[in-house]
Each structure stands twice: as structure tokens, then as C-alpha cells.
Design a protein around this motif. Structure first.
Motif, PDB file in Angstrom:
ATOM      1  N   MET A  17      56.766  -4.631 -14.756  1.00 23.96           N
ATOM      2  CA  MET A  17      55.880  -3.496 -13.785  1.00 23.96           C
ATOM      3  C   MET A  17      54.264  -4.530 -13.665  1.00 23.96           C
ATOM      4  O   MET A  17      53.998  -5.313 -13.971  1.00 23.96           O
ATOM      5  N   ASP A  18      53.701  -3.819 -12.759  1.00 25.39           N
ATOM      6  CA  ASP A  18      52.508  -4.585 -12.073  1.00 25.39           C
ATOM      7  C   ASP A  18      51.149  -3.614 -12.380  1.00 25.39           C
ATOM      8  O   ASP A  18      51.067  -2.631 -12.661  1.00 25.39           O
ATOM      9  N   ILE A  19      50.419  -4.851 -13.267  1.00 27.34           N
ATOM     10  CA  ILE A  19      49.284  -4.231 -13.408  1.00 27.34           C
ATOM     11  C   ILE A  19      48.311  -4.687 -12.572  1.00 27.34           C
ATOM     12  O   ILE A  19      48.423  -5.809 -11.780  1.00 27.34           O
ATOM     13  N   LEU A  20      46.973  -3.249 -11.886  1.00 25.29           N
ATOM     14  CA  LEU A  20      45.783  -3.745 -11.179  1.00 25.29           C
ATOM     15  C   LEU A  20      44.974  -4.504 -11.772  1.00 25.29           C
ATOM     16  O   LEU A  20      44.082  -3.952 -12.615  1.00 25.29           O
ATOM     17  N   TRP A  21      44.956  -6.359 -11.151  1.00 28.21           N
ATOM     18  CA  TRP A  21      43.257  -6.995 -11.815  1.00 28.21           C
ATOM     19  C   TRP A  21      42.471  -6.828 -11.573  1.00 28.21           C
ATOM     20  O   TRP A  21      42.646  -7.211  -9.800  1.00 28.21           O
ATOM     21  N   LEU A  22      41.018  -6.115 -11.665  1.00 25.49           N
ATOM     22  CA  LEU A  22      39.559  -6.337 -10.592  1.00 25.49           C
ATOM     23  C   LEU A  22      38.786  -6.628 -11.528  1.00 25.49           C
ATOM     24  O   LEU A  22      38.913  -7.120 -12.268  1.00 25.49           O
ATOM     25  N   ASN A  23      38.044  -7.926 -10.648  1.00 28.46           N
ATOM     26  CA  ASN A  23      37.419  -8.754 -11.046  1.00 28.46           C
ATOM     27  C   ASN A  23      35.566  -8.333 -10.996  1.00 28.46           C
ATOM     28  O   ASN A  23      35.838  -7.254 -10.103  1.00 28.46           O
ATOM     29  N   GLN A  24      34.779  -8.416 -10.862  1.00 31.23           N
ATOM     30  CA  GLN A  24      33.202  -8.195 -11.084  1.00 31.23           C
ATOM     31  C   GLN A  24      32.847  -8.102  -9.686  1.00 31.23           C
ATOM     32  O   GLN A  24      32.254  -6.926  -9.422  1.00 31.23           O
ATOM     33  N   SER A  25      33.213  -8.584  -8.676  1.00 34.31           N
ATOM     34  CA  SER A  25      32.872  -8.647  -7.283  1.00 34.31           C
ATOM     35  C   SER A  25      34.013  -7.340  -7.043  1.00 34.31           C
ATOM     36  O   SER A  25      33.732  -6.642  -6.036  1.00 34.31           O
ATOM     37  N   ASP A  26      34.809  -7.254  -6.899  1.00 35.43           N
ATOM     38  CA  ASP A  26      36.068  -5.942  -6.633  1.00 35.43           C
ATOM     39  C   ASP A  26      34.872  -4.744  -7.224  1.00 35.43           C
ATOM     40  O   ASP A  26      35.032  -3.965  -6.628  1.00 35.43           O
ATOM     41  N   VAL A  27      34.737  -4.699  -8.588  1.00 37.49           N
ATOM     42  CA  VAL A  27      34.177  -3.351  -9.221  1.00 37.49           C
ATOM     43  C   VAL A  27      33.051  -3.298  -8.551  1.00 37.49           C
ATOM     44  O   VAL A  27      32.395  -1.925  -8.085  1.00 37.49           O
ATOM     45  N   LYS A  28      31.810  -4.083  -8.319  1.00 39.90           N
ATOM     46  CA  LYS A  28      30.593  -4.129  -7.290  1.00 39.90           C
ATOM     47  C   LYS A  28      31.304  -3.617  -6.370  1.00 39.90           C
ATOM     48  O   LYS A  28      30.116  -2.630  -5.853  1.00 39.90           O
ATOM     49  N   SER A  29      32.344  -3.662  -5.466  1.00 38.46           N
ATOM     50  CA  SER A  29      32.415  -3.163  -4.424  1.00 38.46           C
ATOM     51  C   SER A  29      33.171  -1.787  -3.772  1.00 38.46           C
ATOM     52  O   SER A  29      32.611  -1.576  -3.062  1.00 38.46           O
ATOM     53  N   VAL A  30      33.039  -1.344  -5.098  1.00 32.93           N
ATOM     54  CA  VAL A  30      33.632   0.459  -5.072  1.00 32.93           C
ATOM     55  C   VAL A  30      32.603   1.338  -5.922  1.00 32.93           C
ATOM     56  O   VAL A  30      32.856   2.564  -5.397  1.00 32.93           O
ATOM     57  N   LEU A  31      31.715   0.673  -6.443  1.00 34.72           N
ATOM     58  CA  LEU A  31      31.225   1.137  -7.075  1.00 34.72           C
ATOM     59  C   LEU A  31      29.667   1.195  -7.168  1.00 34.72           C
ATOM     60  O   LEU A  31      28.766   0.488  -7.127  1.00 34.72           O
ATOM     61  N   ASP A  32      29.146   3.138  -6.686  1.00 34.62           N
ATOM     62  CA  ASP A  32      28.510   2.528  -6.504  1.00 34.62           C
ATOM     63  C   ASP A  32      27.467   4.234  -7.143  1.00 34.62           C
ATOM     64  O   ASP A  32      27.968   4.264  -8.397  1.00 34.62           O
ATOM     65  N   MET A  33      26.550   3.957  -7.684  1.00 41.30           N
ATOM     66  CA  MET A  33      25.175   5.003  -8.469  1.00 41.30           C
ATOM     67  C   MET A  33      25.642   6.467  -8.234  1.00 41.30           C
ATOM     68  O   MET A  33      25.804   7.299  -9.184  1.00 41.30           O
ATOM     69  N   PRO A  34      25.424   7.103  -6.938  1.00 43.14           N
ATOM     70  CA  PRO A  34      25.542   8.465  -7.057  1.00 43.14           C
ATOM     71  C   PRO A  34      26.849   8.951  -7.753  1.00 43.14           C
ATOM     72  O   PRO A  34      26.954   9.446  -8.047  1.00 43.14           O
ATOM     73  N   SER A  35      28.558   8.217  -7.367  1.00 42.20           N
ATOM     74  CA  SER A  35      29.448   8.386  -7.499  1.00 42.20           C
ATOM     75  C   SER A  35      29.756   8.120  -9.382  1.00 42.20           C
ATOM     76  O   SER A  35      30.334   8.944  -9.643  1.00 42.20           O
ATOM     77  N   THR A  36      28.670   7.526  -9.669  1.00 40.32           N
ATOM     78  CA  THR A  36      28.714   6.711 -11.341  1.00 40.32           C
ATOM     79  C   THR A  36      28.263   8.324 -12.177  1.00 40.32           C
ATOM     80  O   THR A  36      28.622   8.140 -12.745  1.00 40.32           O
ATOM     81  N   LEU A  37      26.812   8.812 -11.801  1.00 37.55           N
ATOM     82  CA  LEU A  37      26.409   9.729 -12.069  1.00 37.55           C
ATOM     83  C   LEU A  37      27.366  10.738 -11.932  1.00 37.55           C
ATOM     84  O   LEU A  37      27.443  11.747 -13.167  1.00 37.55           O
ATOM     85  N   ASP A  38      28.768  11.283 -10.744  1.00 39.46           N
ATOM     86  CA  ASP A  38      29.159  12.501 -10.640  1.00 39.46           C
ATOM     87  C   ASP A  38      30.073  12.639 -11.491  1.00 39.46           C
ATOM     88  O   ASP A  38      30.446  13.250 -12.617  1.00 39.46           O
ATOM     89  N   ALA A  39      30.757  11.365 -12.103  1.00 31.15           N
ATOM     90  CA  ALA A  39      31.755  10.907 -13.147  1.00 31.15           C
ATOM     91  C   ALA A  39      31.229  11.421 -13.979  1.00 31.15           C
ATOM     92  O   ALA A  39      31.634  11.101 -15.469  1.00 31.15           O
ATOM     93  N   VAL A  40      30.116  10.087 -14.803  1.00 25.99           N
ATOM     94  CA  VAL A  40      29.761  10.406 -16.382  1.00 25.99           C
ATOM     95  C   VAL A  40      29.119  11.548 -16.564  1.00 25.99           C
ATOM     96  O   VAL A  40      29.397  12.630 -17.645  1.00 25.99           O
ATOM     97  N   GLU A  41      28.586  12.263 -15.903  1.00 29.18           N
ATOM     98  CA  GLU A  41      28.293  13.451 -15.837  1.00 29.18           C
ATOM     99  C   GLU A  41      29.100  14.283 -16.380  1.00 29.18           C
ATOM    100  O   GLU A  41      29.440  15.393 -17.022  1.00 29.18           O
ATOM    101  N   SER A  42      31.085  14.377 -15.515  1.00 29.20           N
ATOM    102  CA  SER A  42      32.022  14.744 -15.528  1.00 29.20           C
ATOM    103  C   SER A  42      32.637  14.859 -17.285  1.00 29.20           C
ATOM    104  O   SER A  42      32.910  15.936 -18.078  1.00 29.20           O
ATOM    105  N   GLY A  43      32.467  13.606 -17.848  1.00 26.22           N
ATOM    106  CA  GLY A  43      33.142  12.849 -18.950  1.00 26.22           C
ATOM    107  C   GLY A  43      31.892  14.097 -19.979  1.00 26.22           C
ATOM    108  O   GLY A  43      32.477  13.995 -20.974  1.00 26.22           O
ATOM    109  N   PHE A  44      30.878  13.782 -19.770  1.00 25.34           N
ATOM    110  CA  PHE A  44      30.072  14.551 -21.106  1.00 25.34           C
ATOM    111  C   PHE A  44      30.221  15.844 -20.911  1.00 25.34           C
ATOM    112  O   PHE A  44      30.230  16.575 -22.644  1.00 25.34           O
TER     113      PHE A  44
END
Length: 326
Positions: free
Chosen positions: A1-28
Motif C-alpha cells: 500500500m502507498d503512503i503520502l509523503w509531504l515535506n515542509q514545502s508541501d505543508v507550507k503550500s497548503v496551510l494558511d492561518m485562517p484554515s488552521t484557526l478553524d481546524a484548531v478551534e474545532s479540535g479544542f
């Protein structure tokens, strides 16, 4: 089976603060509703090398997602040309347990920790807060300010650090994110004259005195994330409404860990967990005179919801490298 590898550049390219705020608030929120499985961080201490390694597993029932972060903290790494904090996050299928993705967790950690401060300020700071004070201006300070800029209208940021000349580069980097005035202060006392105080230092002797903090101030205490660390005087904690991210974890590695161990603070003095405030289980700020303190230790559930966000966006955009694991 395959696993998706995401390096730091990949993570930075898709992660912004507004969406991170929403995700973290939902987790809390789910944490506050007791709908997550999340053992406290497990620490391995490498005294010989002045560092530690932490594992942070979690499962979120609402989204049916699970995973674990492995993260180190080695303060001497800067002398070796390495980041002080490095991390990897693994997402697992809840159906089979198989790994779905492995990604850089270093940038992710910075973003989700900054987002936690933003969420805390949203629920605990005075609505008319305009002035931010920052003690310490390292990498974590940057994402803290990024998040605050999303949840409030900042008019002034007061800065101080061990080398005041570093304030120049911080201001130049952050000026495009926060359209406000920056002022540099030679001493911590002057920075404490603010609406929201952010502390991001690794100290083990308190540097914030109770007498410097005005009524109505909200404090994001970010630096204490291991046993023995403490940024705020214990007497300040006694004056304030203390909200932790997780009581069990904060008790052994948060801002409250030292005063709890000395008896200067009791567990009953801790007002709530942030998730309880977000979920409406307990009220947050109840009047403009409250001093509120958010004790952030960093929760595995924050990593999990943020990693899931990255994973889903990466799949949508076809980002990352598929690697055969088994």
C-alpha cells in the motif's frame, strides 16, 4: 500500500492561518466535549544532549481521524544549523490502522500553536483589545502574531527580547501581515502595558511580575512546555482566571506545573480547559476587569486536526509523493 509523503514545502503550500484557526478551534471544542482520546505527551529526556523527544497520539471521534506526532526540542541545535524543534506527523486509518500520510510537523507545529493563541484570545481577551505585548520574538512569536491579526484589529505591537536589535528583522517580516505600529522596549515591564501579552520564552525562572499586569489583560503563556519551565510569577496565576489546554498535561509540563509542585497553586485554582469555554461548558471572560491566562502546552489533537487539513488539501491539489510502505 502507498503512503503520502509531504515535506515542509508541501505543508507550507497548503496551510494558511485562517484554515488552521478553524481546524484548531474545532479540535479544542471536541476536546471540551470529551469526544477525543488523547493521552498526555510522553517525554524522553536526553540530559547529555540538552534535549528531549515527545510522542503525542490522538483520536478524534467526530471526524474519525487518528495519528501521532513525534517532536523534539533541542535548544542547542541552532549552533549546529538545525531547528530547535523538529517534528513528523503520521496519520493512520482508523479502519485498518495503516499509515495514510507522513508529513513534516515542524511548520505545522508552529502554525497550530499560533492558532491556539489566536483561538484563546478570541474567547478570553477583551473584545476591544488593540495593543499586543510580546516577550520573546522567535519563530513561535511570528505565528502567534499571525493568528492574533486574524481575530482582532491590532493597532500596536510592543516587542522585547534578549537582543533588542532582533526586533528590527521581526518588525520587517511581520509588518506586511499586521498593518500596525511596532515599538521596541528595553525592558519587559513596559511590554506588559498592553491588552494581550504573549510570552514565548524557555525560561525556568519567572520573568513576568504580577505587579506589572493590569486588570483586564489577557495573557497567552506559550513558553512553558516541559517540567520546570515557568514564565509568570505564581502570584499572578493566583490573581487570574487560569485556562489550560489540558489539565493533566499542563499539570506536569505547562505554566502551572511549577506552582502546582510547590503548593503555590492548587488544581482547584485552575478555572477551565479552553475546549470547555469554546464548547460553552464554562463561560470565558465574564467582565472587563478579569485577568485571563491561557496556559498552552500544545495538544496532540491540535496536530491531528491540522494534519488532517493538510492531508485533505494535498489530495485535492495532487501535492506530495506516494511511497510504497508494505
Amino acid at each position: 500500500m502507498d503512503i503520502l509523503w509531504l515535506n515542509q514545502s508541501d505543508v507550507k503550500s497548503v496551510l494558511d492561518m485562517p484554515s488552521t484557526l478553524d481546524a484548531v478551534e474545532s479540535g479544542f471544542r471536541e476536546h471540551g466535549l470529551k469526544k477525543v482520546q488523547m493521552p498526555s505527551k510522553l517525554y524522553l529526556y536526553f540530559d547529555k544532549h540538552n534535549g528531549d523527544l515527545r510522542t503525542m497520539p490522538s483520536f478524534m471521534e467526530e471526524k474519525d481521524i487518528a495519528g501521532v506526532k513525534i517532536v523534539n526540542v533541542h535548544p542547542d541545535n541552532r549552533e549546529k544549523g538545525l531547528p530547535t524543534v523538529m517534528a513528523v506527523v503520521i496519520l493512520n486509518s482508523t479502519e485498518t490502522g495503516a499509515p495514510l500520510a507522513m508529513m513534516d510537523g515542524t511548520y505545522l507545529t508552529d502554525m497550530r500553536t499560533g492558532a491556539a493563541g489566536g483561538v484563546a484570545a478570541k474567547y478570553l481577551a477583551r473584545p476591544d483589545s488593540k495593543v499586543v505585548g510580546m516577550v520573546g520574538i522567535g519563530g513561535q512569536a511570528r505565528t502567534q502574531l499571525m493568528a492574533l491579526a486574524e481575530v482582532m484589529d491590532i493597532e500596536e505591537v510592543k516587542l522585547t527580547c534578549r537582543n533588542i536589535s532582533h526586533c528590527d528583522s521581526f518588525e520587517k517580516e511581520m509588518a506586511s501581515i499586521t498593518n500596525c505600529d511596532f515599538t521596541w522596549k528595553d525592558n519587559i515591564k513596559d511590554v506588559c502595558d498592553c491588552d494581550i501579552l504573549v510570552t514565548t520564552t524557555p525560561v525556568r525562572t519567572p520573568i513576568i511580575r504580577s505587579e506589572w499586569i493590569h486588570e483586564g489583560t489577557h495573557i497567552n503563556a506559550i513558553g512553558a512546555d516541559a517540567m520546570g519551565k515557568q514564565e509568570l510569577e505564581s502570584s499572578l496565576l493566583k490573581r487570574a482566571k487560569v485556562i489550560v489546554d489540558d489539565i493533566e498535561q499542563a499539570s506536569h509540563s505547562g505554566e502551572v506545573n511549577v506552582p502546582l509542585s510547590t503548593g503555590d497553586l492548587l488544581k482547584s485554582d485552575i478555572y477551565a480547559e479552553l475546549g470547555e469555554v469554546i464548547a460553552g461548558v464554562k463561560p470565558g471572560r465574564e467582565n472587563d476587569g478579569d485577568i485571563t491566562i491561557f496556559d498552552s502546552t500544545g495538544l496532540a489533537i491540535q496536530d491531528l486536526v491540522t494534519a488532517d487539513l493538510v492531508y485533505r488539501k494535498a489530495l485535492e491539489k495532487g501535492i506530495g509523493q506516494k511511497m510504497n510502505m508494505f
